[in-house]
Design a protein around this motif. Structure first.
Motif, mmCIF file in Angstrom:
data_model
loop_
_atom_site.group_PDB
_atom_site.id
_atom_site.type_symbol
_atom_site.label_atom_id
_atom_site.label_comp_id
_atom_site.label_asym_id
_atom_site.label_seq_id
_atom_site.Cartn_x
_atom_site.Cartn_y
_atom_site.Cartn_z
ATOM 1 N N ASN A 81 0.770 -1.297 0.003
ATOM 2 C CA ASN A 81 0.086 -0.053 -0.057
ATOM 3 C C ASN A 81 0.784 1.111 -0.102
ATOM 4 N N GLY A 82 1.185 1.766 1.322
ATOM 5 C CA GLY A 82 2.152 2.831 1.140
ATOM 6 C C GLY A 82 2.465 3.396 2.488
ATOM 7 N N PHE A 83 3.297 4.469 2.432
ATOM 8 C CA PHE A 83 3.906 5.042 3.689
ATOM 9 C C PHE A 83 2.794 5.795 4.086
ATOM 10 N N LYS A 84 3.031 5.969 5.495
ATOM 11 C CA LYS A 84 1.649 6.476 6.331
ATOM 12 C C LYS A 84 1.811 8.004 6.402
ATOM 13 N N VAL A 85 0.510 8.512 6.786
ATOM 14 C CA VAL A 85 0.839 9.867 6.968
ATOM 15 C C VAL A 85 0.092 10.008 8.322
ATOM 16 N N MET A 86 0.263 11.081 9.107
ATOM 17 C CA MET A 86 -0.766 11.353 10.283
ATOM 18 C C MET A 86 -1.666 12.155 10.282
ATOM 19 N N SER A 87 -2.959 12.287 10.946
ATOM 20 C CA SER A 87 -3.727 13.117 10.756
ATOM 21 C C SER A 87 -4.426 13.375 12.291
ATOM 22 N N ALA A 88 -4.929 14.665 12.386
ATOM 23 C CA ALA A 88 -5.761 14.920 13.741
ATOM 24 C C ALA A 88 -6.438 16.219 13.411
ATOM 25 N N GLN B 234 -11.056 15.046 9.772
ATOM 26 C CA GLN B 234 -9.819 15.374 10.108
ATOM 27 C C GLN B 234 -9.292 16.658 9.714
ATOM 28 N N LYS B 235 -8.896 17.768 10.164
ATOM 29 C CA LYS B 235 -8.732 19.100 9.956
ATOM 30 C C LYS B 235 -7.100 19.036 9.161
ATOM 31 N N TYR B 236 -6.045 18.268 9.682
ATOM 32 C CA TYR B 236 -4.844 18.233 9.627
ATOM 33 C C TYR B 236 -4.350 17.056 8.903
ATOM 34 N N VAL B 237 -3.473 17.149 8.140
ATOM 35 C CA VAL B 237 -2.712 15.731 7.633
ATOM 36 C C VAL B 237 -1.450 16.166 7.698
ATOM 37 N N ALA B 238 -0.475 15.603 8.528
ATOM 38 C CA ALA B 238 1.192 15.760 8.114
ATOM 39 C C ALA B 238 1.720 14.736 7.310
ATOM 40 N N VAL B 239 2.331 15.269 6.426
ATOM 41 C CA VAL B 239 2.885 13.986 5.360
ATOM 42 C C VAL B 239 4.238 13.655 5.696
ATOM 43 N N ALA C 4 -7.469 18.648 -2.729
ATOM 44 C CA ALA C 4 -8.368 19.415 -3.711
ATOM 45 C C ALA C 4 -9.687 19.863 -2.891
ATOM 46 N N THR C 5 -9.831 18.973 -1.791
ATOM 47 C CA THR C 5 -11.132 19.320 -0.940
ATOM 48 C C THR C 5 -11.328 20.594 -0.496
ATOM 49 N N GLY C 6 -10.025 21.184 -0.045
ATOM 50 C CA GLY C 6 -9.670 22.368 0.476
ATOM 51 C C GLY C 6 -10.270 22.364 2.030
ATOM 52 N N LYS C 7 -10.593 21.198 2.457
ATOM 53 C CA LYS C 7 -11.138 21.169 3.835
ATOM 54 C C LYS C 7 -10.047 20.803 5.105
ATOM 55 N N THR C 8 -8.938 20.111 4.506
ATOM 56 C CA THR C 8 -7.857 19.393 5.338
ATOM 57 C C THR C 8 -6.785 20.017 4.690
ATOM 58 N N GLN C 9 -6.027 20.506 5.745
ATOM 59 C CA GLN C 9 -4.747 21.297 5.634
ATOM 60 C C GLN C 9 -3.819 19.992 5.345
ATOM 61 N N VAL C 10 -3.168 19.755 4.107
ATOM 62 C CA VAL C 10 -2.015 18.890 3.978
ATOM 63 C C VAL C 10 -0.572 19.552 4.288
ATOM 64 N N TYR C 11 0.104 19.108 4.871
ATOM 65 C CA TYR C 11 1.411 19.844 5.479
ATOM 66 C C TYR C 11 2.546 18.772 5.177
#
Ligand code: LMR
Length: 335
Positions: free
Chosen positions: A149-156, A226-231, A287-294
């Motif tokens: 599958n892939g490498f993980k991101v964290m979200s909160a 989840q409003k925030y995702v950290a790559v 693209a949803t603009g609702k979750t900040q991907v950092y």
């Protein structure tokens, strides 16, 4: 799934294989392939590809029934169902084998153990991958393939740029002592939950955050809650495609060979699409603009590594020093 329904399933599955031995050639062997993720993921697409290839290769003698999204079983139950013969094929995440007693598999959960996909493939296709599959035989399970599958991101629901940002957050994990140690190293509170329960748990605040490859985050719509995702790419999630050993060993040899060929091709397909599927999923979350991907900066990544790398050492006594060091050697970390 209650125990008695597993037994009933097992009896039916046994009956259908037994029936095949005496039945006219026209009644197909049914392989139930159960999994917990959406159809529109690397694993979901891989399962459908295997179905297409296996049914064509066996010219209708085998029927593959794919059950996605935990419709048959949740994660823990599906392993029991396979062992009892209620389903014949699964592709659980590699983390799911620790609770089964094959702790060496937890090496895949260690933070930052694989520098990239090439290192990962070297391990899966080398002696460590073979050794791990051998260990499953004693559990009545045969390993057929490793699927990416892939490498993980964290979200909160708050920005999580540095380890300190995790302090006190309740973080959903799979049932894995390594993932537990990882979340504790971040001073967060790990909570084990079945995959099918994560969306609701995030929505209702039972947990604050989680970790996923982007394809799982997006297809379960977790980004909605989840409003925030950290790559962070801090760890890996992949699968072992497994079958009930007795069922597999009792298949007619020509059928088994045809299925092995189909699995080989489906594995290449799945592993070829995994990276792109995850990139696309992350782009869709953005693209949803609702979750900040950092994207973490180099300095932030260094701070995460400082806190998480010691988990590799700490978990050696549980996973097995030999296994951890064999992986570290294959990936070039240990000379
Ligand atoms: C999880 O529980 O997060 C994963 O095992 C889901 C999966 O199978 O990708």
């Amino acid at each position: 799934m209650k125990f008695h329904s597993l037994i009933i399933g097992a009896v039916f599955a046994g009956a259908s294989l037994g029936a095949f031995a005496q039945a006219p050639a026209s009644s197909p062997i049914v392989i139930k392939f159960s999994h917990v993720v959406a159809a529109d993921t690397p694993k979901g697409k891989g399962a459908e590809k295997f179905k297409e290839l296996a049914e064509a290769a066996t010219k209708g003698k085998v029927k593959i029934e794919v059950y996605a999204n935990s419709v048959l079983y949740k994660d823990k139950e599906e392993m029991e169902a396979l062992q009892l013969g209620a389903v014949q094929m699964l592709a659980p995440s590699l983390a799911k084998f620790g609770p089964l007693g094959v702790k060496e598999f937890e090496v895949f959960d260690l933070p930052y153990i694989f520098p990239d996909r090439a290192a990962l493939e070297k391990v899966e296709n080398g002696p460590v991958g073979a050794m791990l599959f051998k260990k499953l035989e004693g559990k009545g399970i045969r390993g057929l393939a490793y699927w990416d599958n892939g490498f993980k991101v964290m979200s909160a629901n708050k920005p999580i740029h540095l380890p300190d940002d995790f302090k006190g957050l309740k973080m959903r994990i799979q049932s894995s002592k390594v993932l537990e140690a990882q979340m504790r190293a971040l001073n967060s509170l790990p909570q084990v939950l079945a995959f099918s329960e994560v969306y609701q748990a995030l929505q209702t605040g039972v947990v604050d955050g989680t970790e996923n490859p982007p394809s799982n985050l997006y297809t379960q719509k977790m980004n909605e809650v989840q409003k925030y995702v950290a790559v962070s790419n801090h760890g890996y999630l992949g699968y072992a495609v497994i079958v009930n050993k007795k069922f597999w060993d009792e298949l007619p040899a020509d059928i088994r060979t045809a299925l092995e060929g189909a699995m080989k091709e489906a594995t290449k397909y799945t592993n070829d699409i995994a990276e792109t599927e995850n990139k696309d999923a992350l782009a869709k979350v953005k693209a949803t603009g609702k979750t900040q991907v950092y994207d973490l900066t180099a300095a932030e990544t260094a701070a995460w590594k400082k806190v998480l790398l010691p988990v590799q050492e700490e978990m050696k006594s549980r996973i097995g020093k030999d296994t951890v060091e064999a992986v570290q050697k294959e990936t070039g970390v240990l000379k």
